[in-house]
Design a protein around this motif. Structure first.
Motif, PDB file in Angstrom:
ATOM      1  N   THR A  30       0.848  -1.191   0.000  1.00 14.19           N
ATOM      2  CA  THR A  30       0.000   0.000   0.000  1.00 14.19           C
ATOM      3  C   THR A  30       0.879   1.235   0.000  1.00 14.19           C
ATOM      4  OG1 THR A  30      -1.735  -1.145   1.241  1.00 14.19           O
ATOM      5  CG2 THR A  30      -1.812   1.265   1.204  1.00 14.19           C
ATOM      6  N   ALA A  31       0.680   2.111  -0.981  1.00 16.37           N
ATOM      7  CA  ALA A  31       1.385   3.392  -1.023  1.00 16.37           C
ATOM      8  C   ALA A  31       0.532   4.441  -0.323  1.00 16.37           C
ATOM      9  CB  ALA A  31       1.652   3.811  -2.454  1.00 16.37           C
ATOM     10  N   ILE A  32       1.184   5.243   0.509  1.00 18.70           N
ATOM     11  CA  ILE A  32       0.512   6.323   1.228  1.00 18.70           C
ATOM     12  C   ILE A  32       1.033   7.625   0.645  1.00 18.70           C
ATOM     13  CG2 ILE A  32       0.084   7.378   3.477  1.00 18.70           C
ATOM     14  CD1 ILE A  32       0.717   4.624   4.716  1.00 18.70           C
ATOM     15  N   VAL A  33       0.167   8.388   0.005  1.00 13.87           N
ATOM     16  CA  VAL A  33       0.594   9.600  -0.680  1.00 13.87           C
ATOM     17  C   VAL A  33      -0.216  10.780  -0.181  1.00 13.87           C
ATOM     18  CG1 VAL A  33       1.207   8.240  -2.725  1.00 13.87           C
ATOM     19  CG2 VAL A  33      -1.007   9.381  -2.634  1.00 13.87           C
ATOM     20  N   GLY A  34       0.248  11.962  -0.577  1.00 12.70           N
ATOM     21  CA  GLY A  34      -0.415  13.195  -0.198  1.00 12.70           C
ATOM     22  C   GLY A  34       0.575  14.330  -0.270  1.00 12.70           C
ATOM     23  N   MET A 205       5.586   9.346  -8.242  1.00 11.69           N
ATOM     24  CA  MET A 205       4.373   8.659  -8.670  1.00 11.69           C
ATOM     25  C   MET A 205       4.658   7.525  -9.641  1.00 11.69           C
ATOM     26  SD  MET A 205       2.147   9.912  -6.796  1.00 11.69           S
ATOM     27  CE  MET A 205       0.692   9.124  -7.466  1.00 11.69           C
ATOM     28  N   ASP A 206       5.785   7.571 -10.354  1.00 15.92           N
ATOM     29  CA  ASP A 206       6.109   6.442 -11.226  1.00 15.92           C
ATOM     30  C   ASP A 206       6.415   5.202 -10.404  1.00 15.92           C
ATOM     31  OD1 ASP A 206       8.380   7.729 -10.257  1.00 15.92           O
ATOM     32  OD2 ASP A 206       9.627   7.152 -11.964  1.00 15.92           O
ATOM     33  N   VAL A 207       7.081   5.391  -9.248  1.00 11.40           N
ATOM     34  CA  VAL A 207       7.349   4.277  -8.337  1.00 11.40           C
ATOM     35  C   VAL A 207       6.043   3.748  -7.757  1.00 11.40           C
ATOM     36  CG1 VAL A 207       8.443   3.627  -6.154  1.00 11.40           C
ATOM     37  CG2 VAL A 207       9.668   5.087  -7.779  1.00 11.40           C
ATOM     38  N   VAL A 208       5.160   4.655  -7.361  1.00  9.53           N
ATOM     39  CA  VAL A 208       3.872   4.261  -6.790  1.00  9.53           C
ATOM     40  C   VAL A 208       3.056   3.466  -7.805  1.00  9.53           C
ATOM     41  CG1 VAL A 208       1.651   5.143  -5.961  1.00  9.53           C
ATOM     42  CG2 VAL A 208       3.795   6.162  -5.132  1.00  9.53           C
ATOM     43  N   ARG A 209       2.998   3.953  -9.026  1.00  8.87           N
ATOM     44  CA  ARG A 209       2.234   3.259 -10.059  1.00  8.87           C
ATOM     45  C   ARG A 209       2.734   1.830 -10.274  1.00  8.87           C
ATOM     46  NH1 ARG A 209      -0.898   6.332 -13.759  1.00  8.87           N
ATOM     47  NH2 ARG A 209      -0.722   8.581 -13.497  1.00  8.87           N
ATOM     48  N   GLU A 210       4.061   1.668 -10.249  1.00 10.19           N
ATOM     49  CA  GLU A 210       4.634   0.355 -10.537  1.00 10.19           C
ATOM     50  C   GLU A 210       4.461  -0.623  -9.379  1.00 10.19           C
ATOM     51  OE1 GLU A 210       8.913  -1.880 -11.111  1.00 10.19           O
ATOM     52  OE2 GLU A 210       8.849   0.313 -11.137  1.00 10.19           O
ATOM     53  N   LEU A 211       4.689  -0.160  -8.149  1.00  7.83           N
ATOM     54  CA  LEU A 211       4.790  -1.080  -7.023  1.00  7.83           C
ATOM     55  C   LEU A 211       3.477  -1.311  -6.280  1.00  7.83           C
ATOM     56  CD1 LEU A 211       8.177  -0.007  -5.357  1.00  7.83           C
ATOM     57  CD2 LEU A 211       7.745  -1.988  -6.811  1.00  7.83           C
ATOM     58  N   ALA A 212       2.625  -0.302  -6.238  1.00  7.20           N
ATOM     59  CA  ALA A 212       1.489  -0.358  -5.312  1.00  7.20           C
ATOM     60  C   ALA A 212       0.356  -1.240  -5.820  1.00  7.20           C
ATOM     61  CB  ALA A 212       0.969   1.043  -5.034  1.00  7.20           C
ATOM     62  N   ASP A 213      -0.201  -2.038  -4.919  1.00  8.52           N
ATOM     63  CA  ASP A 213      -1.475  -2.720  -5.169  1.00  8.52           C
ATOM     64  C   ASP A 213      -2.643  -1.801  -4.846  1.00  8.52           C
ATOM     65  OD1 ASP A 213      -0.270  -5.387  -5.667  1.00  8.52           O
ATOM     66  OD2 ASP A 213       0.270  -5.263  -3.552  1.00  8.52           O
ATOM     67  N   ARG A 214      -2.363  -0.796  -4.022  1.00  8.57           N
ATOM     68  CA  ARG A 214      -3.411   0.052  -3.479  1.00  8.57           C
ATOM     69  C   ARG A 214      -2.771   1.376  -3.089  1.00  8.57           C
ATOM     70  NH1 ARG A 214      -5.367  -1.357   2.597  1.00  8.57           N
ATOM     71  NH2 ARG A 214      -6.940   0.262   2.970  1.00  8.57           N
ATOM     72  N   ILE A 215      -3.534   2.444  -3.180  1.00  8.45           N
ATOM     73  CA  ILE A 215      -3.079   3.757  -2.741  1.00  8.45           C
ATOM     74  C   ILE A 215      -4.085   4.314  -1.749  1.00  8.45           C
ATOM     75  CG2 ILE A 215      -2.635   6.148  -3.424  1.00  8.45           C
ATOM     76  CD1 ILE A 215      -1.729   5.171  -6.125  1.00  8.45           C
ATOM     77  N   ILE A 216      -3.578   4.867  -0.651  1.00  7.53           N
ATOM     78  CA  ILE A 216      -4.422   5.687   0.203  1.00  7.53           C
ATOM     79  C   ILE A 216      -3.844   7.099   0.198  1.00  7.53           C
ATOM     80  CG2 ILE A 216      -5.088   3.729   1.643  1.00  7.53           C
ATOM     81  CD1 ILE A 216      -3.375   4.875   3.884  1.00  7.53           C
ATOM     82  N   VAL A 217      -4.731   8.067   0.266  1.00  9.86           N
ATOM     83  CA  VAL A 217      -4.321   9.463   0.177  1.00  9.86           C
ATOM     84  C   VAL A 217      -4.715  10.183   1.457  1.00  9.86           C
ATOM     85  CG1 VAL A 217      -4.484  11.608  -1.151  1.00  9.86           C
ATOM     86  CG2 VAL A 217      -4.693   9.390  -2.319  1.00  9.86           C
ATOM     87  N   LEU A 218      -3.742  10.864   2.053  1.00  7.22           N
ATOM     88  CA  LEU A 218      -4.003  11.703   3.218  1.00  7.22           C
ATOM     89  C   LEU A 218      -3.941  13.167   2.800  1.00  7.22           C
ATOM     90  CD1 LEU A 218      -1.874   9.957   6.032  1.00  7.22           C
ATOM     91  CD2 LEU A 218      -4.296   9.641   5.495  1.00  7.22           C
ATOM     92  N   HIS A 219      -4.832  13.960   3.362  1.00  5.58           N
ATOM     93  CA  HIS A 219      -4.844  15.403   3.104  1.00  5.58           C
ATOM     94  C   HIS A 219      -5.326  16.087   4.365  1.00  5.58           C
ATOM     95  CE1 HIS A 219      -4.726  19.020   0.832  1.00  5.58           C
ATOM     96  NE2 HIS A 219      -6.038  19.209   0.816  1.00  5.58           N
ATOM     97  N   HIS A 220      -4.507  17.004   4.886  1.00  2.08           N
ATOM     98  CA  HIS A 220      -4.801  17.652   6.167  1.00  2.08           C
ATOM     99  C   HIS A 220      -5.063  16.609   7.255  1.00  2.08           C
ATOM    100  CE1 HIS A 220      -4.736  21.463   4.195  1.00  2.08           C
ATOM    101  NE2 HIS A 220      -5.851  21.264   3.504  1.00  2.08           N
ATOM    102  N   GLY A 221      -4.328  15.499   7.200  1.00  2.00           N
ATOM    103  CA  GLY A 221      -4.422  14.473   8.230  1.00  2.00           C
ATOM    104  C   GLY A 221      -5.561  13.496   8.071  1.00  2.00           C
ATOM    105  N   ALA A 222      -6.442  13.726   7.106  1.00  2.00           N
ATOM    106  CA  ALA A 222      -7.616  12.866   6.930  1.00  2.00           C
ATOM    107  C   ALA A 222      -7.422  11.945   5.732  1.00  2.00           C
ATOM    108  CB  ALA A 222      -8.869  13.715   6.743  1.00  2.00           C
TER     109      ALA A 222
END
Length: 255
Positions: A30-34, A205-222
């Protein structure tokens, strides 16, 4: 295997992580981005025990580990690599990895006994050092290494602990273009095992696209998005919160 329920931390009046509930299964990455300041590293710190939660829970195998300090969480199977390296600066590359191998096998800190009686542990450490392409620097102190090599050494230490949950916080930050593939190949190999839970904070994001099965996005802690990579990256909320723009129709079709 790993779950957070309403995980929250406040610093005064600022809510840095805001009631984040998420579960992470074995065999997934799981990639955690934001955007910067979204709470990604703080969320990692809450999971691994570097910060105490204001509210909520961290569970591992349905056991509440929220009150456990970081070392006990590591013993339960949570392994963490940091944005800033956490090494024994005055010990050699090989000794840093060997101590992690000892810790995993319950060998304590009797260095001389290990040198004398447990050559198999030493060989295991050498193989891990070779895996991050530092064998030619195995006698160098960790402090003498350039930043990119310190990042690779920290990955070797984490792999020596062989946790059930791997947490990588921007593992390629500060590395040269030539060094990045070494760490990414190790993460790919871990993912291919399909028996470990991998969390990855990453801006590339190229690394995230290749490796991740799933992405979750945090913004302002949520938590604002959670799902399959292509769908999450193309979503309006990610384009606005993470990229700072709304996608055009053509971009949506390309994604």
């Amino acid at each position: 295997m790993l779950e957070t329920r309403n995980l929250t931390i406040r610093f005064g009046g600022h809510v840095a992580v805001d009631h984040v509930s998420c579960a992470f299964a074995p065999g997934t990455l799981t990639a955690i981005v934001g955007p910067n300041g979204a709470g990604k590293t703080t969320y990692f710190n809450l999971i691994s025990g570097q910060l105490p939660a204001s509210e909520g829970q961290v569970l591992l195998d349905d056991m509440d580990i929220t009150a456990l300090p970081a070392p006990l969480r590591t013993r339960r199977g949570l392994g963490r690599a940091f944005q800033l390296t956490q090494l024994f600066p005055n010990l050699s590359v090989l000794e840093n990895v060997r101590l992690a191998v000892q810790a995993r096998h319950g060998g304590g800190l009797n260095w001389w006994q290990v040198w004398r009686d447990r050559k198999d542990w030493l060989e295991e450490a050498r193989e891990l050092v070779a895996g991050v392409r530092l064998l030619d620097k195995q006698a160098a102190t960790a402090a003498s290494l350039p930043h990119g090599d310190q990042r690779k050494l920290e990955v070797a230490v984490l792999m020596a602990l062989d946790p059930r949950v791997y947490m990588f916080d921007e593992p390629t930050a500060g590395m040269s273009v030539d060094e990045v593939p070494v760490v990414l190949d190790l993460i790919r190999a871990l993912k291919a095992r399909r028996d470990r839970t991998i969390l990855l904070v990453e801006h590339k994001m190229d690394v995230v696209r290749e490796l991740a099965d799933r992405i979750i996005v945090l913004h302002h802690g949520a938590l604002v998005a959670d799902g399959e990579p292509a769908a999450v990256i193309a979503s309006d909320v990610v384009q606005q919160a993470y990229l700072g723009q709304a996608p055009t129709a053509g971009e949506e079709e390309a994604a």
